[in-house]
Write a protein that holds these residues in place. Sequence first.
Motif, PDB file in Angstrom:
ATOM      1  N   ALA A  56       0.832  -1.209   0.000  1.00 54.10           N
ATOM      2  CA  ALA A  56       0.000   0.000   0.000  1.00 54.10           C
ATOM      3  C   ALA A  56       0.864   1.256   0.000  1.00 54.10           C
ATOM      4  N   ALA A  57       1.898   1.281   0.823  1.00 57.53           N
ATOM      5  CA  ALA A  57       2.777   2.457   0.878  1.00 57.53           C
ATOM      6  C   ALA A  57       3.520   2.640  -0.436  1.00 57.53           C
ATOM      7  N   ILE A  62       4.040   5.502  -5.805  1.00 57.54           N
ATOM      8  CA  ILE A  62       4.102   5.406  -7.269  1.00 57.54           C
ATOM      9  C   ILE A  62       2.943   6.176  -7.904  1.00 57.54           C
ATOM     10  N   TRP A  63       1.721   5.886  -7.467  1.00 56.65           N
ATOM     11  CA  TRP A  63       0.554   6.557  -8.039  1.00 56.65           C
ATOM     12  C   TRP A  63       0.556   8.047  -7.714  1.00 56.65           C
ATOM     13  N   ILE A  98      -5.988   1.076  -5.389  1.00 56.74           N
ATOM     14  CA  ILE A  98      -6.786  -0.096  -5.032  1.00 56.74           C
ATOM     15  C   ILE A  98      -6.706  -1.160  -6.121  1.00 56.74           C
ATOM     16  N   GLY A  99      -6.736  -0.727  -7.378  1.00 58.35           N
ATOM     17  CA  GLY A  99      -6.659  -1.689  -8.472  1.00 58.35           C
ATOM     18  C   GLY A  99      -5.346  -2.440  -8.530  1.00 58.35           C
ATOM     19  N   LEU A 103      -2.928  -6.935  -7.117  1.00 55.02           N
ATOM     20  CA  LEU A 103      -1.812  -7.511  -7.868  1.00 55.02           C
ATOM     21  C   LEU A 103      -0.558  -7.569  -7.003  1.00 55.02           C
ATOM     22  N   ALA A 104      -0.239  -6.465  -6.326  1.00 58.60           N
ATOM     23  CA  ALA A 104       0.975  -6.400  -5.514  1.00 58.60           C
ATOM     24  C   ALA A 104       0.921  -7.366  -4.326  1.00 58.60           C
TER      25      ALA A 104
END
Length: 124
Positions: A56-57, A62-63, A98-99, A103-104
């Motif tokens: 999440a961090a 990145i985003w 969230i999307g 995946l991560a």
Amino acid sequence: MSGEERIAPRPLDVGLKGLCPRCGAPTLFAGLLRFAERCGACGLRVADFNVGDGPAAFLTLIWGTIVVALAITLELSLAPPWWVHALLWVPLTLAGVIGSLRLAKGWLIAAEYRDAAREGRVTE
């Protein structure tokens, strides 16, 4: 499992499709981002793995970088009102984080399973 040996799925497939890292059944997630307690097909205890808050961090950074660069570009080229920025960047940031979080998280679970990663210990 049957008598045949199954090949573990690729970490990318675990994240994209929510596959169990051991048997490949699509049982990794119990919700949008919540892991299942265990795999319904092979019994792997997914709850024993810990990916923490790292994904999440990392994805927020990145985003955040992508969205800030796009917002600055839009501001300098078109100078829209502030509400245009709010309508564009808040949903894009939330959807992106969230999307890509599923995946991560799946990717990290697969890597942790593949490498038999456990909590570090200092031996004396």
